[in-house]
Structures are given as structure tokens and as C-alpha cells.
Scaffold this motif. Structure first.
Motif, short mmCIF file in Angstrom:
data_model
loop_
_atom_site.label_atom_id
_atom_site.label_comp_id
_atom_site.label_asym_id
_atom_site.label_seq_id
_atom_site.Cartn_x
_atom_site.Cartn_y
_atom_site.Cartn_z
N PHE A 57 0.83 -1.21 0.00
CA PHE A 57 0.00 0.00 0.00
C PHE A 57 0.87 1.26 0.00
O PHE A 57 0.56 2.24 -0.69
N ARG A 58 1.95 1.23 0.76
CA ARG A 58 2.82 2.41 0.79
C ARG A 58 3.51 2.60 -0.55
O ARG A 58 3.63 3.72 -1.05
N SER A 59 3.96 1.52 -1.16
CA SER A 59 4.60 1.62 -2.47
C SER A 59 3.63 2.15 -3.52
O SER A 59 4.00 2.95 -4.39
N ASP A 60 2.38 1.69 -3.45
CA ASP A 60 1.38 2.15 -4.41
C ASP A 60 1.16 3.65 -4.30
O ASP A 60 0.89 4.33 -5.30
N ARG A 61 1.27 4.20 -3.09
CA ARG A 61 1.11 5.65 -2.93
C ARG A 61 2.14 6.40 -3.77
O ARG A 61 1.83 7.44 -4.37
N GLY A 62 3.36 5.89 -3.80
CA GLY A 62 4.44 6.59 -4.50
C GLY A 62 4.27 6.63 -6.00
O GLY A 62 4.94 7.42 -6.68
N LEU A 63 3.35 5.83 -6.54
CA LEU A 63 3.14 5.79 -7.99
C LEU A 63 2.64 7.12 -8.53
O LEU A 63 2.81 7.42 -9.71
N ILE A 64 2.02 7.95 -7.69
CA ILE A 64 1.50 9.23 -8.19
C ILE A 64 2.63 10.13 -8.66
O ILE A 64 2.41 11.01 -9.50
N LEU A 65 3.86 9.90 -8.18
CA LEU A 65 4.99 10.75 -8.59
C LEU A 65 5.58 10.29 -9.91
O LEU A 65 6.45 10.97 -10.46
N LYS A 66 5.14 9.15 -10.41
CA LYS A 66 5.64 8.64 -11.68
C LYS A 66 4.63 8.84 -12.81
O LYS A 66 4.93 8.60 -13.97
N ASP A 67 3.43 9.27 -12.45
CA ASP A 67 2.38 9.46 -13.44
C ASP A 67 2.60 10.75 -14.22
O ASP A 67 3.21 11.70 -13.72
N ALA A 68 2.10 10.79 -15.45
CA ALA A 68 2.26 11.98 -16.29
C ALA A 68 1.57 13.19 -15.68
O ALA A 68 1.98 14.33 -15.90
N THR A 69 0.51 12.96 -14.91
CA THR A 69 -0.23 14.06 -14.28
C THR A 69 0.17 14.23 -12.82
O THR A 69 -0.62 14.71 -12.02
N ARG A 70 1.41 13.84 -12.50
CA ARG A 70 1.84 13.88 -11.11
C ARG A 70 1.78 15.30 -10.55
O ARG A 70 1.92 16.28 -11.27
N PRO A 71 1.58 15.41 -9.22
CA PRO A 71 1.59 16.73 -8.60
C PRO A 71 3.01 17.29 -8.53
O PRO A 71 3.99 16.55 -8.60
N LEU A 72 3.12 18.60 -8.42
CA LEU A 72 4.41 19.20 -8.10
C LEU A 72 4.75 18.76 -6.67
O LEU A 72 3.96 18.99 -5.76
N TYR A 73 5.90 18.12 -6.50
CA TYR A 73 6.25 17.58 -5.18
C TYR A 73 7.56 18.20 -4.69
O TYR A 73 8.58 18.11 -5.36
N TRP A 74 7.49 18.82 -3.53
CA TRP A 74 8.64 19.49 -2.92
C TRP A 74 8.78 18.96 -1.50
O TRP A 74 7.86 19.10 -0.69
N THR A 75 9.90 18.35 -1.20
CA THR A 75 10.10 17.85 0.15
C THR A 75 11.34 18.47 0.78
O THR A 75 12.35 18.70 0.11
N VAL A 76 11.21 18.77 2.05
CA VAL A 76 12.33 19.23 2.86
C VAL A 76 12.56 18.17 3.94
O VAL A 76 11.62 17.76 4.61
N MET A 77 13.80 17.72 4.06
CA MET A 77 14.14 16.70 5.06
C MET A 77 15.27 17.22 5.93
O MET A 77 16.14 17.95 5.46
N HIS A 78 15.24 16.83 7.18
CA HIS A 78 16.37 17.15 8.04
C HIS A 78 17.52 16.18 7.74
O HIS A 78 17.30 15.05 7.31
#
Length: 277
Positions: free
Chosen positions: A140-161
Motif C-alpha cells: 500500500f505504501r509503495s502504491d502511494r508513490g506511484l503518483i509521482l511517476k504518473d504523467a499528471t503527477r503533482p508538483l512535489y517538494w520535500t524538505v528533510m532534516h
């Protein structure tokens, strides 16, 4: 196939909501006013674009006098979803978002986790769970990440410590693969990443996980998580304040290229460590 069945079930939820609302002689706006959401949200529930939270389903039952039908249906569908109840709604919002901004103080954000990293993380938190149970959660967690590989993916910006890079989850080989995955996503222009270095000292959201979500046709919202609990915040004043704090967080983070260099350096350190063990 399971996902298709769940979607069909939520469509049924929406169809029943529309039928019973109309039987009660209420418009979407009128029902929304009585259950403390907008009429637009009621429309999105009816079309299965968005899933209501439990308290909204309960208020719909009260207003439409349905004898707990929508609460019972909600609970059944949530049990089949595969996520913790407090996160199920957030997983749906991620799929609808046009922009997602994450901050993680200690672990790699869920949308970026590799299978091995997620498995090691979940095993740590569930030492007595069966392999079958863990593998389902990992899927289920891996399936969530598929949205970043889709052509209509959201703009994704992450900040990590920087601690995300330094705390070993699983083993050095798992960490090297995980950081390489993040690097590839950046190099392929699928995500934006910044790292807050140890040298930055204190920073906004210190020790707190925060996710900001923006949508094409709905107000932005914020999700933050505690111990086996999560909270969605959609009050405009609160969301505005969180977005301002996120801007301050970006300001103390390393620039994207320097962040990428730090991630690549940490990955190389883990590779060397893995090769000697």
C-alpha cells in the motif's frame, strides 16, 4: 482489482448520499451547511472524488436521519482501504493534489520510500507481525508513490532534516538504495528536495512532520501526524500560517544542488560501508 472494487463502493456511498439528500429535499449547499462543510464538498462526496471523514459521515446520518447508514458504510470501506484510519483520507487527498509539500524530521517521506526501506521501517514498529501483514502494508505504501511517476503527477517538494540521511533504517545497503532512489527522482525532474543540515540549528516545525496539499478546485489543507494519530487542518488562517512557516523552513535548508550533493555523498558512504560488511 481490489482498488476497482473499493472505488465502486465509494461511488455507491456517493449515489446513496445524493439519493437520500434529494429525498430530504436538500440542496448540496443546504446539507453542507448543516454538516459544516461546503456544498462543493458534498458534491465531491457524491461523485466519489473525495471521501468524507468519519465525523462528517456521522453528521450526515444525523441530518438525513439514516440510522447510522453512512457511518457503518464508512467504517466498512475504511477497513478495506489498507491504511490506518487516521491516514486513509490523506492518501486519497494525495491522489487529488496538484502540489504536495512534505517535511520530515526523521524518516524518508512515505511517497519516496523504497520497498526495502519501508519494509525495514515497518518491521521495526511491528516486530511480532506476520510477514504477510507487513508485505500488504508495504504494498500500500509503495502504491502511494506511484503518483509521482504518473504523467499528471503533482508538483512535489520535500524538505528533510539531515538526520533522515544519517539514521540507518534496515542496513547500509538499504540506505544506499533509498538515497539513490531519491537522487534518481531529482535527476529525472520529478521532485524537488532540500535538506536542512545539522549546522542550521533550530528550524520551523522542529521535530514535527508536516504535509501541505493544494488542489485545483478545493482549498489547501495541512496534515500533521503524532503517535498513531493524524490531524487534517483546513482552517484558512491556520493553513496560511503553516505555509509561511514552510517558506521559512526552505530558507534554512540547503539549496537544491547542495542538498543533492549531500544526499549523494551519504549514499556513497553507505555503499562503502555495505561493501566491507
Amino acid at each position: 482489482m481490489a482498488s476497482t472494487r473499493r472505488n465502486a463502493a465509494w461511488e455507491y456511498f456517493g449515489e446513496e448520499l445524493k439519493r437520500r439528500r434529494e429525498d430530504a429535499g436538500l440542496t448540496q449547499a443546504e446539507l453542507g451547511h448543516r454538516v459544516f462543510v461546503s456544498g462543493g464538498y458534498i458534491g465531491q462526496f457524491e461523485q466519489a472524488f473525495r471521501k468524507p471523514q468519519l465525523d462528517v459521515a456521522q453528521r450526515i446520518d444525523d441530518v438525513l436521519q439514516t440510522g447510522g447508514f453512512f457511518e457503518r458504510t464508512w467504517r466498512k470501506l475504511i477497513r478495506e482501504q489498507g491504511f490506518a484510519s487516521y491516514f486513509e483520507h490523506v492518501a486519497d487527498l494525495e491522489r487529488l493534489a496538484t502540489k504536495i509539500c512534505d517535511f520530515e524530521p526523521a524518516i524518508v517521506p512515505g511517497l519516496l520510500q523504497t520497498t526495502a526501506y519501508a519494509r525495514a521501517l515497518m518491521r521495526t514498529g511491528n516486530p511480532l507481525a506476520t510477514d504477510e501483514f507487513l508485505e500488504e502494508k508495504v504494498r500500500f505504501r509503495s502504491d502511494r508513490g506511484l503518483i509521482l511517476k504518473d504523467a499528471t503527477r503533482p508538483l512535489y517538494w520535500t524538505v528533510m532534516h539531515e538526520s533522515v540521511l544519517r539514521v540507518v533504517v534496515g542496513n547500509p545497503a538499504v540506505m544506499a538504495d533509498q538515497l539513490d532512489h531519491i537522487t534518481r527522482m531529482v535527476r529525472e525532474h520529478k521532485i524537488l528536495v532540500q535538506v536542512v543540515p545539522f549546522s542550521a540549528g533550530s528550524y520551523p516545525f522542529m521535530g514535527k512532520m508536516v504535509k501541505l496539499l493544494e488542489f485545483e478546485d478545493a482549498p489547501p489543507t495541512v496534515y500533521t501526524e503524532g503517535v498513531r494519530s493524524g490531524t487534517l487542518l483546513d482552517d484558512p488562517a491556520v493553513v496560511k500560517h503553516v505555509r509561511e512557516d514552510y517558506d521559512l523552513l526552505r530558507a534554512v535548508g540547503l539549496p537544491p544542488e547542495a542538498s543533492l550533493a549531500l544526499i549523494e555523498s551519504a549514499a556513497e558512504d553507505y555503499r562503502r560501508c555495505a561493501s566491507t560488511t
